[in-house]
Design a protein around this motif. Sequence first.
Motif, mmCIF file in Angstrom:
data_model
loop_
_atom_site.group_PDB
_atom_site.id
_atom_site.type_symbol
_atom_site.label_atom_id
_atom_site.label_comp_id
_atom_site.label_asym_id
_atom_site.label_seq_id
_atom_site.Cartn_x
_atom_site.Cartn_y
_atom_site.Cartn_z
ATOM 1 N N CYS A 97 0.865 -1.184 0.000
ATOM 2 C CA CYS A 97 0.000 0.000 0.000
ATOM 3 C C CYS A 97 0.898 1.229 0.000
ATOM 4 O O CYS A 97 0.827 2.059 -0.896
ATOM 5 N N ARG A 121 3.489 -1.509 -7.626
ATOM 6 C CA ARG A 121 2.673 -0.445 -7.059
ATOM 7 C C ARG A 121 3.248 -0.074 -5.695
ATOM 8 O O ARG A 121 3.939 -0.879 -5.062
ATOM 9 N N LYS A 126 0.308 9.295 0.426
ATOM 10 C CA LYS A 126 -0.888 8.506 0.742
ATOM 11 C C LYS A 126 -2.053 9.391 1.198
ATOM 12 O O LYS A 126 -1.890 10.174 2.145
ATOM 13 N N PRO A 127 -3.196 9.249 0.552
ATOM 14 C CA PRO A 127 -4.384 9.944 1.070
ATOM 15 C C PRO A 127 -4.895 9.167 2.285
ATOM 16 O O PRO A 127 -5.145 7.969 2.181
ATOM 17 N N GLU A 159 0.714 6.880 -6.777
ATOM 18 C CA GLU A 159 -0.338 7.905 -6.723
ATOM 19 C C GLU A 159 0.224 9.316 -6.642
ATOM 20 O O GLU A 159 1.228 9.574 -5.972
ATOM 21 N N GLN A 177 -1.114 7.303 -10.886
ATOM 22 C CA GLN A 177 -2.369 6.854 -10.258
ATOM 23 C C GLN A 177 -3.109 8.050 -9.682
ATOM 24 O O GLN A 177 -2.536 8.850 -8.938
ATOM 25 N N GLY A 179 -6.213 8.689 -7.256
ATOM 26 C CA GLY A 179 -6.944 7.914 -6.261
ATOM 27 C C GLY A 179 -8.436 8.174 -6.297
ATOM 28 O O GLY A 179 -8.919 9.159 -6.872
ATOM 29 N N SER A 180 -9.144 7.263 -5.650
ATOM 30 C CA SER A 180 -10.603 7.325 -5.617
ATOM 31 C C SER A 180 -11.106 8.689 -5.121
ATOM 32 O O SER A 180 -12.055 9.252 -5.661
ATOM 33 N N ARG A 181 -10.443 9.193 -4.107
ATOM 34 C CA ARG A 181 -10.891 10.465 -3.507
ATOM 35 C C ARG A 181 -10.677 11.650 -4.438
ATOM 36 O O ARG A 181 -11.188 12.734 -4.201
ATOM 37 N N LYS A 202 -8.616 5.644 -10.649
ATOM 38 C CA LYS A 202 -9.494 4.916 -9.736
ATOM 39 C C LYS A 202 -10.901 5.502 -9.816
ATOM 40 O O LYS A 202 -11.066 6.735 -9.923
ATOM 41 N N ARG A 232 -12.318 -0.095 -7.915
ATOM 42 C CA ARG A 232 -11.751 -0.434 -6.603
ATOM 43 C C ARG A 232 -12.834 -0.576 -5.540
ATOM 44 O O ARG A 232 -12.565 -0.533 -4.351
ATOM 45 N N ASP A 264 -8.934 -3.419 -8.637
ATOM 46 C CA ASP A 264 -8.203 -3.441 -7.372
ATOM 47 C C ASP A 264 -9.070 -4.198 -6.363
ATOM 48 O O ASP A 264 -9.984 -3.626 -5.764
ATOM 49 N N HIS A 267 -8.666 -2.932 -2.144
ATOM 50 C CA HIS A 267 -9.482 -1.881 -1.519
ATOM 51 C C HIS A 267 -10.967 -2.227 -1.580
ATOM 52 O O HIS A 267 -11.750 -1.740 -0.774
ATOM 53 N N GLU A 293 -2.531 -5.220 -3.315
ATOM 54 C CA GLU A 293 -1.623 -4.844 -2.229
ATOM 55 C C GLU A 293 -1.005 -6.085 -1.591
ATOM 56 O O GLU A 293 -1.710 -7.053 -1.269
HETATM 57 C C1 PEP Z 1 -4.271 2.998 -3.022
HETATM 58 O O1 PEP Z 1 -4.304 2.369 -4.084
HETATM 59 O O2 PEP Z 1 -3.320 2.938 -2.253
HETATM 60 C C2 PEP Z 1 -5.438 3.832 -2.612
HETATM 61 C C3 PEP Z 1 -5.328 4.770 -1.681
HETATM 62 O O3 PEP Z 1 -6.548 3.507 -3.256
HETATM 63 P P1 PEP Z 1 -7.987 4.237 -3.372
HETATM 64 O O4 PEP Z 1 -7.709 5.576 -3.966
HETATM 65 O O5 PEP Z 1 -8.717 3.315 -4.283
HETATM 66 O O6 PEP Z 1 -8.566 4.292 -2.002
#
Ligand code: PEP
Length: 338
Positions: A97, A121, A126-127, A159, A177, A179-181, A202, A232, A264, A267, A293
Amino acid sequence: MTIALAPGTDARAIQRVLAGLGLWTRRLAGAGGETLLEVLPHSARVSPDALREIPGVRDVFLPESPHPRLDAHPAAVRIGHVAIGPGHPPVLMAGPCAAESEEQVHRLAAAVARAGARVLRGGAFKPRTSPYAFAGHGRRALRWLADAAREHHLLLVTEVMEPSAVDVVARVADILQVGSRNMQNFPLLHAVGEAGRPVLLKRGMAATVDEWLQAAEHCLAHGAPAVLPCERGIRGWDRGTRNLLDLGAVALLAGERGLPVIVDPSHAAGRRDLVVPLARAALAAGASGLLVEVHDDPGAALSDGPQAIRPGELAEILRFADPPHPPGRGNRPRPLRP
Ligand code: PEP
Ligand code: MN
């Protein structure tokens, strides 16, 4: 899509013919007494030219697509030495991760390469939901990831969370990458597109497929050479799994739209015992690749330990990724080997 009928045509008879092709229609009142049939959602995809051949059909009109570049996106793409898409073996993207230390990144890169992964990956930025949680080692982790990927002949996907960091991430990442957010963080999508690197996009955890496709269009409109949509898991109400893996969307994007979709399962599941079965299901639904992951000591992971599988389990996924995808546009669901 709207179908205009020739004057004097029996609309009901045509509707029956169309229903036989899987097209569900509704009559619209056209100008000057013309009969128009509106094709309803969830109908099958039939080429407009084939419809124009039906006696009684005068013409077929398509609405302007909100994502013309994505519509023309190839089903398979080549990134460095790795081909992703139908006609090529599913691509495994695996790693931690978060990049936790130089040593850990090298160890895991070696392990995932041995297991058949083609892409490393790992998160440097990191979010995190909590402002107090580990948020990645930043720039120095990018160097660890880049060195480890090169040493093990892997591509790197990592990311990027903000436009100002795109340059530094794009210098080392083969795939950026989002991210989802951040799926609808439009300034980020534009900056990522301008970097000229393929984008792993994502799906937002509450995004419709249409919003996701239009987000991909933002990247392409700003110069991205390719987009890999990554499912994801979306937010569900059941807490048995972290998210709800939308395999319907995977089949739709891969099969109907002919896009190189990545799944993915980590997640989506949020728990390691479901990662391998979900990965297999994703391949059966038409995914062209998996983002997984991996950690060699999940109990000590600085983020997402419960969903990390051990490197040895990656081989379990690839056992079911053979034979390779059938050639041709569109990657239809295919049977698994017993
Ligand atoms: C990730 O891939 O580490 C991640 C934070 O994924 P997601 O944006 O899908 O939550
Ligand atoms: Mn994670």
